[in-house]
Design a protein around this motif. Structure first.
Motif, PDB file in Angstrom:
ATOM      1  N   MET A 132      53.858  24.564 -16.787  1.00 29.87           N
ATOM      2  CA  MET A 132      53.506  24.450 -15.360  1.00 29.87           C
ATOM      3  C   MET A 132      52.993  25.777 -14.804  1.00 29.87           C
ATOM      4  SD  MET A 132      56.633  22.031 -13.989  1.00 29.87           S
ATOM      5  CE  MET A 132      56.108  21.903 -12.287  1.00 29.87           C
ATOM      6  N   LEU A 133      53.360  26.876 -15.457  1.00 30.94           N
ATOM      7  CA  LEU A 133      52.905  28.184 -14.985  1.00 30.94           C
ATOM      8  C   LEU A 133      51.392  28.345 -15.138  1.00 30.94           C
ATOM      9  CD1 LEU A 133      55.596  30.633 -16.439  1.00 30.94           C
ATOM     10  CD2 LEU A 133      55.336  29.915 -14.073  1.00 30.94           C
ATOM     11  N   GLN A 134      50.823  27.541 -16.019  1.00 30.40           N
ATOM     12  CA  GLN A 134      49.381  27.666 -16.248  1.00 30.40           C
ATOM     13  C   GLN A 134      48.566  26.761 -15.324  1.00 30.40           C
ATOM     14  OE1 GLN A 134      50.436  27.011 -20.400  1.00 30.40           O
ATOM     15  NE2 GLN A 134      48.823  28.451 -20.931  1.00 30.40           N
ATOM     16  N   GLN A 135      49.255  26.044 -14.457  1.00 36.17           N
ATOM     17  CA  GLN A 135      48.552  25.095 -13.586  1.00 36.17           C
ATOM     18  C   GLN A 135      48.876  25.395 -12.128  1.00 36.17           C
ATOM     19  OE1 GLN A 135      50.665  21.821 -15.315  1.00 36.17           O
ATOM     20  NE2 GLN A 135      48.880  21.111 -16.451  1.00 36.17           N
ATOM     21  N   ASP A 136      48.043  24.856 -11.219  1.00 40.54           N
ATOM     22  CA  ASP A 136      48.461  24.840  -9.815  1.00 40.54           C
ATOM     23  C   ASP A 136      48.907  23.412  -9.499  1.00 40.54           C
ATOM     24  OD1 ASP A 136      46.196  23.342  -9.421  1.00 40.54           O
ATOM     25  OD2 ASP A 136      45.034  24.983  -8.550  1.00 40.54           O
ATOM     26  N   TYR A 137      49.301  23.186  -8.259  1.00 42.04           N
ATOM     27  CA  TYR A 137      49.866  21.875  -7.939  1.00 42.04           C
ATOM     28  C   TYR A 137      48.882  20.739  -8.210  1.00 42.04           C
ATOM     29  CZ  TYR A 137      51.607  17.865  -5.484  1.00 42.04           C
ATOM     30  OH  TYR A 137      51.998  16.591  -5.199  1.00 42.04           O
ATOM     31  N   GLN A 138      47.618  20.954  -7.819  1.00 40.44           N
ATOM     32  CA  GLN A 138      46.612  19.898  -8.017  1.00 40.44           C
ATOM     33  C   GLN A 138      46.422  19.591  -9.503  1.00 40.44           C
ATOM     34  OE1 GLN A 138      46.198  21.998  -5.453  1.00 40.44           O
ATOM     35  NE2 GLN A 138      44.845  21.136  -3.880  1.00 40.44           N
TER      36      GLN A 138
ATOM     37  N   LEU B 213      51.144  16.967   3.721  1.00 42.90           N
ATOM     38  CA  LEU B 213      52.028  16.693   2.580  1.00 42.90           C
ATOM     39  C   LEU B 213      51.553  17.464   1.340  1.00 42.90           C
ATOM     40  CD1 LEU B 213      54.539  15.187   1.635  1.00 42.90           C
ATOM     41  CD2 LEU B 213      53.114  13.213   1.086  1.00 42.90           C
ATOM     42  N   LEU B 214      50.251  17.495   1.144  1.00 48.84           N
ATOM     43  CA  LEU B 214      49.694  18.255   0.009  1.00 48.84           C
ATOM     44  C   LEU B 214      50.053  19.740   0.141  1.00 48.84           C
ATOM     45  CD1 LEU B 214      47.864  18.530  -2.510  1.00 48.84           C
ATOM     46  CD2 LEU B 214      45.923  18.737  -0.979  1.00 48.84           C
ATOM     47  N   GLN B 215      49.922  20.254   1.346  1.00 50.26           N
ATOM     48  CA  GLN B 215      50.244  21.679   1.557  1.00 50.26           C
ATOM     49  C   GLN B 215      51.715  21.969   1.277  1.00 50.26           C
ATOM     50  OE1 GLN B 215      48.972  22.826   5.479  1.00 50.26           O
ATOM     51  NE2 GLN B 215      46.860  22.232   5.028  1.00 50.26           N
ATOM     52  N   GLN B 216      52.557  21.063   1.783  1.00 49.40           N
ATOM     53  CA  GLN B 216      54.007  21.255   1.591  1.00 49.40           C
ATOM     54  C   GLN B 216      54.381  21.228   0.099  1.00 49.40           C
ATOM     55  OE1 GLN B 216      56.183  21.513   4.404  1.00 49.40           O
ATOM     56  NE2 GLN B 216      57.641  22.188   2.862  1.00 49.40           N
ATOM     57  N   LEU B 217      53.833  20.243  -0.593  1.00 46.69           N
ATOM     58  CA  LEU B 217      54.168  20.111  -2.020  1.00 46.69           C
ATOM     59  C   LEU B 217      53.604  21.287  -2.826  1.00 46.69           C
ATOM     60  CD1 LEU B 217      53.678  16.254  -2.401  1.00 46.69           C
ATOM     61  CD2 LEU B 217      55.845  17.502  -2.529  1.00 46.69           C
ATOM     62  N   SER B 218      52.422  21.772  -2.442  1.00 44.09           N
ATOM     63  CA  SER B 218      51.843  22.935  -3.134  1.00 44.09           C
ATOM     64  C   SER B 218      52.762  24.142  -2.950  1.00 44.09           C
ATOM     65  CB  SER B 218      50.467  23.287  -2.580  1.00 44.09           C
ATOM     66  OG  SER B 218      49.606  22.214  -2.746  1.00 44.09           O
ATOM     67  N   GLU B 219      53.288  24.264  -1.743  1.00 45.68           N
ATOM     68  CA  GLU B 219      54.193  25.387  -1.468  1.00 45.68           C
ATOM     69  C   GLU B 219      55.454  25.283  -2.338  1.00 45.68           C
ATOM     70  OE1 GLU B 219      56.269  26.596   2.512  1.00 45.68           O
ATOM     71  OE2 GLU B 219      54.141  26.204   2.874  1.00 45.68           O
TER      72      GLU B 219
ATOM     73  N   TYR C  88      55.711  23.767  -5.146  1.00 44.21           N
ATOM     74  CA  TYR C  88      55.307  23.986  -6.540  1.00 44.21           C
ATOM     75  C   TYR C  88      55.238  25.486  -6.860  1.00 44.21           C
ATOM     76  CZ  TYR C  88      52.673  23.453 -10.888  1.00 44.21           C
ATOM     77  OH  TYR C  88      52.280  23.483 -12.212  1.00 44.21           O
ATOM     78  N   HIS C  89      54.601  26.232  -5.966  1.00 49.39           N
ATOM     79  CA  HIS C  89      54.459  27.663  -6.236  1.00 49.39           C
ATOM     80  C   HIS C  89      55.793  28.386  -6.169  1.00 49.39           C
ATOM     81  CE1 HIS C  89      50.112  26.824  -5.564  1.00 49.39           C
ATOM     82  NE2 HIS C  89      50.184  27.348  -6.762  1.00 49.39           N
ATOM     83  N   SER C  90      56.654  27.951  -5.248  1.00 53.78           N
ATOM     84  CA  SER C  90      57.997  28.554  -5.195  1.00 53.78           C
ATOM     85  C   SER C  90      58.746  28.247  -6.488  1.00 53.78           C
ATOM     86  CB  SER C  90      58.813  27.981  -4.035  1.00 53.78           C
ATOM     87  OG  SER C  90      58.196  28.301  -2.843  1.00 53.78           O
ATOM     88  N   TYR C  91      58.603  27.016  -6.954  1.00 53.52           N
ATOM     89  CA  TYR C  91      59.280  26.615  -8.189  1.00 53.52           C
ATOM     90  C   TYR C  91      58.829  27.496  -9.368  1.00 53.52           C
ATOM     91  CZ  TYR C  91      61.204  23.458 -11.733  1.00 53.52           C
ATOM     92  OH  TYR C  91      61.910  22.935 -12.784  1.00 53.52           O
ATOM     93  N   CYS C  92      57.518  27.732  -9.436  1.00 59.89           N
ATOM     94  CA  CYS C  92      56.995  28.582 -10.521  1.00 59.89           C
ATOM     95  C   CYS C  92      57.522  30.015 -10.372  1.00 59.89           C
ATOM     96  CB  CYS C  92      55.465  28.616 -10.500  1.00 59.89           C
ATOM     97  SG  CYS C  92      54.724  27.091 -11.061  1.00 59.89           S
TER      98      CYS C  92
ATOM     99  N   LYS D 258      59.523  31.436 -13.800  1.00 61.03           N
ATOM    100  CA  LYS D 258      59.286  32.802 -14.301  1.00 61.03           C
ATOM    101  C   LYS D 258      60.584  33.568 -14.556  1.00 61.03           C
ATOM    102  CE  LYS D 258      54.670  33.501 -12.508  1.00 61.03           C
ATOM    103  NZ  LYS D 258      53.884  34.112 -11.430  1.00 61.03           N
ATOM    104  N   PRO D 259      61.523  33.601 -13.586  1.00 58.51           N
ATOM    105  CA  PRO D 259      62.760  34.348 -13.879  1.00 58.51           C
ATOM    106  C   PRO D 259      63.533  33.774 -15.057  1.00 58.51           C
ATOM    107  CG  PRO D 259      62.600  33.832 -11.542  1.00 58.51           C
ATOM    108  CD  PRO D 259      61.481  33.112 -12.209  1.00 58.51           C
ATOM    109  N   PHE D 260      63.537  32.435 -15.170  1.00 55.87           N
ATOM    110  CA  PHE D 260      64.280  31.822 -16.280  1.00 55.87           C
ATOM    111  C   PHE D 260      63.719  32.275 -17.629  1.00 55.87           C
ATOM    112  CE2 PHE D 260      64.729  28.320 -19.373  1.00 55.87           C
ATOM    113  CZ  PHE D 260      66.107  28.361 -19.511  1.00 55.87           C
TER     114      PHE D 260
END
Ligand SMILES: Nc1nc2c(ncn2[C@@H]2O[C@H](COP(=O)(O)OP(=O)(O)OP(=O)(O)O)[C@@H](O)[C@H]2O)c(=O)[nH]1
Ligand SMILES: [Mg+2]
Length: 461
Positions: free
Chosen positions: A147-153, A248-254, A256-260, A265-267
């Motif tokens: 998932m680190l190699q992708q963005d939400y879309q 909704l797209l903006q929220q989910l993208s946010e 997604y990026h927080s998750y990455c 990354k820290p894991f």
């Protein structure tokens, strides 16, 4: 004290500090591949298995130089400890059961003592030590790395390409319909929770009904300490919905990026950086049981993992953490579910499954070996007389029914089978309960000694 003794003593002191070596072993595998069983067995073998007949191919034991292993007490108190003793308890209770699936990460450090084989170190040191560091985690988390190699879309598009495959399509339709009727301007907590619950439900259904391997994000299925975190309200929107710049797209993208940034990354930085050696465990037999689509998806999932671990400047891990793995063991786990003469085919099948990913990865620069093994043996192998002929068989206790069985589980294809073969010949390799064994005996296994020799042998010289 003679001058020689004095030198020996000084050297010992110096040696303990300077020569104590450290090895971080990464045990990698999808959920159910056998990571927890492997670590439990490895620790058991290294703390109890100093009998040459039990580990015939582990040179340090065979040569009588192994002085034993013990759980180290230098582990940071804030780190979750691998539940080794509890796992052993599960395996030794009556009837013996397997340790449960892993719900969070944990670590265990071991100190291994041995006499050096030859050279100057054997002359000045009575004993040498190797510190071994092992980490366990839920297999579901491994597949977050791509998932680190992708963005939400890109991730959403990838998910729906996956969900269009025949073995997933019907299950995914319900969720697709739900999304199609969703108001993209509504980003309320209730809406996000409702849709995340529906997506989680879909992942569970995939896992149970369609025997799938690729589930993202992994923390949705196994949240660990992140249960309830807002960024876990994460699901893929439909490809058509990605074209409109909706709230909704903006929220989910946010999310997604927080998750990455805050989870993946820290894991990986914490657990996969500084790996010296790696074991990649693959449960080929369960995938064969589940059918053609499962085998294909297993191969795809392994490809994604290997891509993520690809070393060198082009790889994501290379860029992030500069790993230095110099030995990789590829192991087909649970080999005790088939008769011994099938192990060769099982190893060849594993190599076929990994052929493409390995070719495209920088694993080539590490020393690698492939083998079929069973970390904790659940069957005994023998022969039965059938129609005047001696045929190989295994005996054990069926996991579901608890019944004792003696059977020939079938042949393992040495090549990736096509759909026609699955139609002609469904595979039915059994799942067995661990063999009962007494507390002080090392756990019965298949080829753990080969695995130990490959992974640790050169470090115990
Ligand atoms: N026969 C046999 N079965 C095994 C062996 N190792 C694991 N299994 C089976 O595979 C199951 C999963 O093994 P685990 O070690 O829990 O797998 P894992 O990779 O840690 O899975 P997660 O914790 O879900 O990521 C066990 O419950 C056993 O049923 C083995 O050496 N022999
Ligand atoms: Mg586990």
């Amino acid at each position: 004290m003679s001058w020689l003794e004095s030198i020996q003593y000084q050297s010992q002191q110096w040696g303990q500090r300077a020569l104590d070596r450290h090895l971080r072993l990464g045990v990698t595998g999808l959920s159910g591949a056998g990571k927890t069983a492997f670590i439990t067995s490895l620790v058991h073998q290294l703390t109890l298995g100093d009998q040459p007949e039990h580990l015939p191919f582990f040179a340090v034991v065979q040569q009588g130089r192994y002085l034993g292993g013990r759980l180290a007490n230098n582990q940071p108190l804030a780190f979750p400890r691998f539940p080794y003793e509890q796992n052993v308890q599960y395996l030794q209770q009556q009837p013996a059961t397997w340790p449960p699936s892993t719900a969070g990460w944990s670590q265990l450090n071991l100190t291994l003592r041995y006499k050096s084989a030859a050279g100057w170190r054997s002359k000045i040191q009575q004993r040498s030590e190797l510190q071994l560091e092992l980490v366990d985690y839920p297999g579901e988390w491994l597949l977050d790395l791509p998932m680190l190699q992708q963005d939400y879309q890109q991730w959403s598009t990838f998910c729906w390409t996956l969900f269009e495959q025949p073995h997933r399509q019907a299950e995914a339709q319900v969720f697709a319909d739900l999304l199609a009727n969703t108001d993209l301007n509504d980003v309320s907590e209730l809406q996000l929770q409702r849709l995340t619950d529906a997506y989680l439900n879909l992942l569970h259904t995939f896992r149970e009904n369609a025997a799938t391997f690729l589930h993202q994000p992994g923390r949705l299925l196994v949240p660990g300490e992140l249960a309830g975190a807002p960024m876990l309200k994460l699901f893929p929107l439909l490809p058509a919905q990605l074209k409109q710049d909706s709230p909704l797209l903006q929220q989910l993208s946010e999310h997604y990026h927080s998750y990455c940034d805050y989870v993946i990354k820290p894991f990986y930085r914490q657990h996969f950086s500084r790996l010296d050696r790696q074991v990649v465990l693959v449960d080929c037999l369960s995938a064969l049981n589940a059918g053609f689509a499962a085998i294909q998806e297993l191969q795809q999932a392994l490809g994604l993992i290997m891509q993520s671990f690809r070393y060198g400047p082009a790889s994501i891990l290379g860029r992030l953490f500069k790993p230095q793995i110099n030995k990789v063991l590829f192991a087909a786990s649970k080999a005790d579910h088939v008769t011994p003469e099938q192990h060769k085919a099982l190893t060849l099948l594993l190599q076929q499954l990994l052929q493409q990913p390995i070719k495209h990865s920088h694993y080539a620069s590490a020393k690698s070996e492939a083998m079929a093994l069973a970390a904790i043996r659940a069957s005994s192998a023998g022969f039965v007389q059938h129609a005047g002929q001696k045929s190989p068989c295994i005996s054990g206790v069926e996991l579901d029914s608890g019944n004792k069985v003696t059977l020939f589980p079938g042949e393992v294809p040495a090549k990736l089978p096509d759909t026609a073969l699955f139609n002609r010949h469904p595979f039915q390799f059994p799942a067995l309960a661990p063999l009962q064994h007494s507390g002080q005996q090392p756990m019965p296994h298949v080829r753990m000694d080969h695995a130990l020799e490959f992974l640790l042998g050169d470090k115990l010289q």
